[in-house]
Design a protein around this motif. Structure first.
Motif, mmCIF file in Angstrom:
data_model
loop_
_atom_site.group_PDB
_atom_site.id
_atom_site.type_symbol
_atom_site.label_atom_id
_atom_site.label_comp_id
_atom_site.label_asym_id
_atom_site.label_seq_id
_atom_site.Cartn_x
_atom_site.Cartn_y
_atom_site.Cartn_z
ATOM 1 N N LYS A 18 -16.224 69.266 -42.541
ATOM 2 C CA LYS A 18 -15.734 68.956 -43.881
ATOM 3 C C LYS A 18 -16.864 68.361 -44.694
ATOM 4 C CE LYS A 18 -11.181 67.936 -42.095
ATOM 5 N NZ LYS A 18 -10.237 66.857 -41.771
ATOM 6 N N VAL A 19 -17.138 68.971 -45.835
ATOM 7 C CA VAL A 19 -18.216 68.518 -46.708
ATOM 8 C C VAL A 19 -17.680 68.408 -48.124
ATOM 9 C CG1 VAL A 19 -20.500 69.081 -47.628
ATOM 10 C CG2 VAL A 19 -19.976 69.607 -45.260
ATOM 11 N N ILE A 20 -18.060 67.346 -48.810
ATOM 12 C CA ILE A 20 -17.686 67.139 -50.203
ATOM 13 C C ILE A 20 -18.941 67.307 -51.042
ATOM 14 C CG2 ILE A 20 -16.779 65.480 -51.874
ATOM 15 C CD1 ILE A 20 -15.413 64.115 -49.389
ATOM 16 N N GLN A 21 -18.859 68.163 -52.056
ATOM 17 C CA GLN A 21 -20.023 68.391 -52.906
ATOM 18 C C GLN A 21 -19.774 67.777 -54.271
ATOM 19 O OE1 GLN A 21 -21.442 72.405 -52.973
ATOM 20 N NE2 GLN A 21 -23.079 71.934 -54.404
ATOM 21 N N ARG A 22 -20.679 66.924 -54.693
ATOM 22 C CA ARG A 22 -20.638 66.304 -56.011
ATOM 23 C C ARG A 22 -21.960 66.635 -56.684
ATOM 24 N NH1 ARG A 22 -16.041 66.379 -55.480
ATOM 25 N NH2 ARG A 22 -14.652 64.648 -55.033
ATOM 26 N N GLY A 23 -21.917 67.558 -57.605
ATOM 27 C CA GLY A 23 -23.156 68.029 -58.216
ATOM 28 C C GLY A 23 -23.960 68.777 -57.169
ATOM 29 N N HIS A 24 -25.178 68.359 -56.991
ATOM 30 C CA HIS A 24 -26.034 68.977 -55.973
ATOM 31 C C HIS A 24 -26.004 68.226 -54.652
ATOM 32 C CE1 HIS A 24 -27.764 71.924 -58.647
ATOM 33 N NE2 HIS A 24 -27.976 70.972 -59.550
ATOM 34 N N LYS A 25 -25.338 67.065 -54.615
ATOM 35 C CA LYS A 25 -25.307 66.243 -53.411
ATOM 36 C C LYS A 25 -24.151 66.632 -52.507
ATOM 37 C CE LYS A 25 -27.545 62.489 -53.125
ATOM 38 N NZ LYS A 25 -28.618 62.194 -52.218
ATOM 39 N N LEU A 26 -24.404 66.591 -51.198
ATOM 40 C CA LEU A 26 -23.380 66.858 -50.195
ATOM 41 C C LEU A 26 -23.064 65.563 -49.458
ATOM 42 C CD1 LEU A 26 -24.795 70.152 -48.640
ATOM 43 C CD2 LEU A 26 -22.941 69.927 -50.294
ATOM 44 N N TYR A 27 -21.768 65.292 -49.283
ATOM 45 C CA TYR A 27 -21.324 64.102 -48.562
ATOM 46 C C TYR A 27 -20.398 64.528 -47.436
ATOM 47 C CZ TYR A 27 -23.124 61.639 -52.611
ATOM 48 O OH TYR A 27 -23.942 61.163 -53.593
ATOM 49 N N PRO A 45 -17.536 62.994 -44.699
ATOM 50 C CA PRO A 45 -16.735 61.829 -44.305
ATOM 51 C C PRO A 45 -17.196 61.304 -42.941
ATOM 52 C CG PRO A 45 -15.326 63.609 -45.083
ATOM 53 C CD PRO A 45 -16.706 64.173 -44.964
ATOM 54 N N SER A 46 -17.175 59.992 -42.771
ATOM 55 C CA SER A 46 -17.702 59.394 -41.542
ATOM 56 C C SER A 46 -16.934 59.836 -40.299
ATOM 57 C CB SER A 46 -17.699 57.869 -41.645
ATOM 58 O OG SER A 46 -16.386 57.393 -41.841
ATOM 59 N N GLY A 47 -15.672 60.201 -40.427
ATOM 60 C CA GLY A 47 -14.887 60.654 -39.288
ATOM 61 C C GLY A 47 -15.409 61.942 -38.672
ATOM 62 N N GLU A 48 -16.213 62.678 -39.429
ATOM 63 C CA GLU A 48 -16.774 63.931 -38.917
ATOM 64 C C GLU A 48 -17.766 63.679 -37.791
ATOM 65 O OE1 GLU A 48 -15.783 67.367 -40.423
ATOM 66 O OE2 GLU A 48 -14.317 65.742 -40.296
ATOM 67 N N VAL A 49 -18.393 62.511 -37.758
ATOM 68 C CA VAL A 49 -19.324 62.178 -36.665
ATOM 69 C C VAL A 49 -18.556 62.127 -35.351
ATOM 70 C CG1 VAL A 49 -20.874 60.428 -35.725
ATOM 71 C CG2 VAL A 49 -20.934 60.956 -38.165
ATOM 72 N N GLN A 50 -17.414 61.444 -35.349
ATOM 73 C CA GLN A 50 -16.599 61.357 -34.133
ATOM 74 C C GLN A 50 -16.076 62.740 -33.734
ATOM 75 O OE1 GLN A 50 -16.108 59.061 -36.732
ATOM 76 N NE2 GLN A 50 -17.298 57.516 -35.652
ATOM 77 N N ARG A 51 -15.655 63.531 -34.710
ATOM 78 C CA ARG A 51 -15.182 64.892 -34.401
ATOM 79 C C ARG A 51 -16.286 65.720 -33.755
ATOM 80 N NH1 ARG A 51 -14.064 68.196 -38.630
ATOM 81 N NH2 ARG A 51 -13.141 69.613 -37.142
ATOM 82 N N TYR A 52 -17.511 65.569 -34.242
ATOM 83 C CA TYR A 52 -18.641 66.317 -33.693
ATOM 84 C C TYR A 52 -18.845 65.955 -32.218
ATOM 85 C CZ TYR A 52 -23.315 68.132 -32.941
ATOM 86 O OH TYR A 52 -24.393 68.803 -32.417
ATOM 87 N N PHE A 53 -18.834 64.665 -31.916
ATOM 88 C CA PHE A 53 -19.093 64.225 -30.542
ATOM 89 C C PHE A 53 -17.911 64.473 -29.603
ATOM 90 C CE2 PHE A 53 -22.527 61.674 -32.561
ATOM 91 C CZ PHE A 53 -23.562 62.262 -31.874
ATOM 92 N N ARG A 54 -16.735 64.627 -30.150
ATOM 93 C CA ARG A 54 -15.585 64.987 -29.303
ATOM 94 C C ARG A 54 -15.556 66.480 -29.011
ATOM 95 N NH1 ARG A 54 -12.181 61.212 -32.695
ATOM 96 N NH2 ARG A 54 -11.777 63.072 -33.925
ATOM 97 N N GLY A 55 -16.461 67.231 -29.606
ATOM 98 C CA GLY A 55 -16.552 68.669 -29.348
ATOM 99 C C GLY A 55 -15.595 69.497 -30.174
ATOM 100 N N GLU A 56 -15.072 68.948 -31.249
ATOM 101 C CA GLU A 56 -14.115 69.683 -32.069
ATOM 102 C C GLU A 56 -14.775 70.681 -33.009
ATOM 103 O OE1 GLU A 56 -11.437 66.979 -34.047
ATOM 104 O OE2 GLU A 56 -11.193 65.773 -32.236
ATOM 105 N N MET A 57 -16.092 70.728 -33.027
ATOM 106 C CA MET A 57 -16.787 71.649 -33.927
ATOM 107 C C MET A 57 -17.456 72.796 -33.198
ATOM 108 S SD MET A 57 -18.479 69.120 -36.694
ATOM 109 C CE MET A 57 -17.529 67.831 -37.462
ATOM 110 N N GLU A 58 -17.158 72.948 -31.935
ATOM 111 C CA GLU A 58 -17.796 74.008 -31.142
ATOM 112 C C GLU A 58 -17.139 75.344 -31.381
ATOM 113 O OE1 GLU A 58 -17.804 72.576 -27.148
ATOM 114 O OE2 GLU A 58 -19.345 71.129 -27.597
#
Length: 95
Positions: A71-80, A82-95
């Motif tokens: 999940k990515v939020i784009q505001r202008g040219h910047k991408l943000y 959410p901090s919860g995505e770090v935990q999702r990544y390490f739990r293997g939910e993005m494989e």
């Protein structure tokens, strides 16, 4: 600083393992401070901060983003991210 005072810049070389250990220690300290609510937790990471946190490069970041797994939020040219995505990544939910 007054005119009589000067600053000295110093460079310290460390083996990579010691530097990584130092960085990990800093992360643990920040995590502990966040747990006791001494500092406000991060709500959003910039794309660069997220990539550093999970140790991936732009190619993998773009791949996860384009596949809709990140999940990515784009505001202008910047991408943000959410901090919860770090935990999702390490739990293997993005494989």
């Amino acid at each position: 600083m007054s005119e009589n005072q000067s600053t000295v810049k110093q460079v310290v070389e460390l083996p990579l393992e010691q530097f990584e250990s130092f960085v990990e220690g800093q992360r643990r300290i920040l995590g502990a401070l966040q747990e006791i609510k001494a500092i406000k937790p991060v709500e959003y990471y910039t794309a660069y901060e997220f990539m550093n946190e999970v140790k991936i490069r732009r190619w993998k970041f773009n791949q996860l983003r384009e596949s809709g797994k990140l999940k990515v939020i784009q505001r202008g040219h910047k991408l943000y991210v959410p901090s919860g995505e770090v935990q999702r990544y390490f739990r293997g939910e993005m494989e």
